[in-house]
Design a protein around this motif. Structure first.
Motif, PDB file in Angstrom:
ATOM      1  N   TYR A  13       0.851  -1.291   0.062  1.00  0.00           N
ATOM      2  CA  TYR A  13       0.127  -0.132  -0.038  1.00  0.00           C
ATOM      3  C   TYR A  13       1.059   1.280   0.017  1.00  0.00           C
ATOM      4  O   TYR A  13       0.644   2.274  -0.851  1.00  0.00           O
ATOM      5  N   LEU A  14       1.864   1.295   0.752  1.00  0.00           N
ATOM      6  CA  LEU A  14       2.668   2.601   0.829  1.00  0.00           C
ATOM      7  C   LEU A  14       3.296   2.803  -0.445  1.00  0.00           C
ATOM      8  O   LEU A  14       3.321   3.847  -1.100  1.00  0.00           O
ATOM      9  N   GLY A  19       2.248   1.639  -3.509  1.00  0.00           N
ATOM     10  CA  GLY A  19       1.223   1.901  -4.453  1.00  0.00           C
ATOM     11  C   GLY A  19       0.860   3.572  -4.325  1.00  0.00           C
ATOM     12  O   GLY A  19       0.710   4.071  -5.294  1.00  0.00           O
ATOM     13  N   PHE A  20       0.730   4.027  -3.200  1.00  0.00           N
ATOM     14  CA  PHE A  20       0.347   5.209  -2.786  1.00  0.00           C
ATOM     15  C   PHE A  20       1.613   6.206  -3.307  1.00  0.00           C
ATOM     16  O   PHE A  20       1.259   7.402  -3.762  1.00  0.00           O
ATOM     17  N   ALA A  21       2.616   5.821  -2.773  1.00  0.00           N
ATOM     18  CA  ALA A  21       3.778   6.685  -3.193  1.00  0.00           C
ATOM     19  C   ALA A  21       3.993   6.650  -5.072  1.00  0.00           C
ATOM     20  O   ALA A  21       4.134   7.928  -5.507  1.00  0.00           O
ATOM     21  N   TYR A  22       3.819   5.537  -5.494  1.00  0.00           N
ATOM     22  CA  TYR A  22       3.855   5.351  -7.083  1.00  0.00           C
ATOM     23  C   TYR A  22       2.752   6.459  -7.721  1.00  0.00           C
ATOM     24  O   TYR A  22       3.030   7.073  -8.869  1.00  0.00           O
ATOM     25  N   LEU A  23       1.629   6.327  -7.088  1.00  0.00           N
ATOM     26  CA  LEU A  23       0.502   7.263  -7.573  1.00  0.00           C
ATOM     27  C   LEU A  23       0.744   8.748  -7.220  1.00  0.00           C
ATOM     28  O   LEU A  23       0.334   9.673  -7.984  1.00  0.00           O
ATOM     29  N   ALA A  24       1.463   8.953  -6.321  1.00  0.00           N
ATOM     30  CA  ALA A  24       1.520  10.549  -5.886  1.00  0.00           C
ATOM     31  C   ALA A  24       3.092  10.969  -6.550  1.00  0.00           C
ATOM     32  O   ALA A  24       3.252  12.081  -6.451  1.00  0.00           O
ATOM     33  N   ALA A  25       3.889  10.100  -6.907  1.00  0.00           N
ATOM     34  CA  ALA A  25       5.106  10.615  -7.484  1.00  0.00           C
ATOM     35  C   ALA A  25       5.042  11.593  -8.637  1.00  0.00           C
ATOM     36  O   ALA A  25       5.941  12.400  -8.478  1.00  0.00           O
ATOM     37  N   PRO A  26       4.217  11.412  -9.546  1.00  0.00           N
ATOM     38  CA  PRO A  26       4.160  12.468 -10.481  1.00  0.00           C
ATOM     39  C   PRO A  26       3.739  13.861 -10.113  1.00  0.00           C
ATOM     40  O   PRO A  26       4.380  14.947 -10.439  1.00  0.00           O
TER      41      PRO A  26
END
Length: 177
Positions: free
Chosen positions: A87-88, A90-97
């Motif tokens: 989850y961490l 996944g959320f970081a990957y989504l927020a990265a851009p």
């Protein structure tokens, strides 16, 4: 006559004397507790006296530790570690851009390429050990669901086998793969 019917009939016969008398079949509730107000200090004294007479439940420290305790604890912990990490990331990957982070595969590979061999192996072991333990312990539980290996000896042997196989698989994955 069924056992339930016999039980109900016996219960009615036992309760019948309570319904006789001046009340014509009505049930009367009696309060046997004291309903007077007490001061805070006397209420505290009553509570302390009651606590002295209460039984003390045994603490875990009086029991000998068993592999099933540790197995259950580590199975839960590895599940939390694996799902929490997923989850961490996944959320970081989504927020990265949005945040300007570079979590693409090429960036991660370039970052890890600069690590020492020992750091890479330690990171691989740290990631693979929870995965292998949780997976192999899940297989152990699936075997138990079939009704096999449920004796105390088999449970202990399978518990230590899961630990050994998890360490061996993680070491293999960390250093040889």
């Amino acid at each position: 006559m069924s056992s339930m019917r016999v039980f109900q009939l016996g219960l009615r016969r036992a309760a019948a004397p309570a319904f006789r008398g001046n009340f014509a079949g009505r049930m009367v509730q009696r309060r046997l507790a004291n309903s007077q107000s007490t001061s805070a200090s006397s209420a505290e004294e009553i509570l302390v006296k009651q606590r002295v007479n209460r039984p003390v439940s045994p603490h875990l420290a009086i029991y000998r530790p068993q592999i099933t305790w540790y197995g259950s604890m580590f199975n839960r912990l590895t599940g939390i570690i694996l799902s929490g990490g997923l989850y961490l990331f996944g959320f970081a990957y989504l927020a990265a851009p949005t945040l300007g982070w570079h979590l693409e595969s090429q960036s991660l590979i370039a970052a890890v390429a600069g690590w020492s061999t020992w750091a890479k192996a330690s990171a691989k072991f740290g990631l693979s050990m929870p995965f292998f333990y949780h997976s192999l312990n899940g297989v152990r539980h699936l075997v138990w669901d079939t009704g096999k290996a449920l004796s105390n000896k088999a449970v202990m042997q399978s518990g230590w086998a899961v630990v050994g196989a998890s360490v061996a698989a993680s070491l293999y994955f960390s250093f040889l793969a």
